[in-house]
Design a protein around this motif. Structure first.
Motif, PDB file in Angstrom:
ATOM      1  N   GLU A  52     -30.675  16.204 -32.515  1.00  0.00           N
ATOM      2  CA  GLU A  52     -30.543  17.504 -31.861  1.00  0.00           C
ATOM      3  C   GLU A  52     -29.874  17.345 -30.506  1.00  0.00           C
ATOM      4  O   GLU A  52     -30.192  16.432 -29.752  1.00  0.00           O
ATOM      5  N   GLY A  53     -28.927  18.223 -30.233  1.00  0.00           N
ATOM      6  CA  GLY A  53     -28.203  18.203 -28.978  1.00  0.00           C
ATOM      7  C   GLY A  53     -26.896  17.438 -29.008  1.00  0.00           C
ATOM      8  O   GLY A  53     -26.068  17.584 -28.114  1.00  0.00           O
ATOM      9  N   ARG A  55     -23.203  16.616 -29.671  1.00  0.00           N
ATOM     10  CA  ARG A  55     -22.005  17.456 -29.805  1.00  0.00           C
ATOM     11  C   ARG A  55     -20.994  16.733 -30.685  1.00  0.00           C
ATOM     12  O   ARG A  55     -20.713  15.554 -30.481  1.00  0.00           O
ATOM     13  N   THR A  68     -22.480  21.763 -32.365  1.00  0.00           N
ATOM     14  CA  THR A  68     -23.644  21.090 -31.807  1.00  0.00           C
ATOM     15  C   THR A  68     -24.706  20.995 -32.890  1.00  0.00           C
ATOM     16  O   THR A  68     -24.907  21.943 -33.650  1.00  0.00           O
TER      17      THR A  68
END
Length: 147
Positions: A52-53, A55, A68
């Motif tokens: 998660e997070g 890019r 993302t």
């Protein structure tokens, strides 16, 4: 719902891939090779691990774009979010064990748009997204099974 906002599922597809879920997950998250099964993508790179997070930056149709990872359950599911103009697209990939040695993989594309100008364009946008991306799992399957 705020005026001018449209939320809709562009498509949902499923494939049975003749390999176990860990092998499918490894191929799905092998970002340098994602161009082999993501139509229109020339290159893709991640700015970190698949989490998660993170890019993802990719080149598509001559332009640099990004997504993302907004949700990641390692080995099981992944949501990629792309925002362009007034459109947000969430692509949810899920992998489940199927029969012995195979996996059931699903891809759902949910889109949201804001602004009154998108309302009349929404049916065409959904068709464009479905036409471009609904074949991703079929191509992923071919890439894995032909290896």
């Amino acid at each position: 719902m705020p005026r001018g906002r449209v939320i809709s599922q562009a498509f949902a597809v499923e494939e049975i891939i003749g390999h176990p879920a860990p092998r499918v997950w490894a191929a799905l998250t092998d970002w340098p090779n994602a161009h082999r099964w993501m139509p229109g993508i020339d290159t893709i790179t991640a700015d970190g691990d698949t989490a998660e997070g993170t890019r993802l930056t990719f080149r598509a149709r001559g332009k640099d774009r990004s997504s993302t990872i907004v949700r990641c359950v390692d080995g099981q599911s992944l949501v990629l979010r792309s925002v362009q103009g007034g459109v947000t697209a969430d692509y949810t990939y899920e992998i489940h064990g199927h029969d012995e040695g195979s996996s059931r993989v699903t891809l759902t594309a949910d889109c949201q748009s804001t602004g009154v100008l998108w309302r009349p364009m929404w049916p065409l946008l959904r068709i464009a997204i479905r036409t471009s991306d609904a074949k991703q799992l079929r191509l992923l399957k071919a890439m894995i099974e032909d290896a």
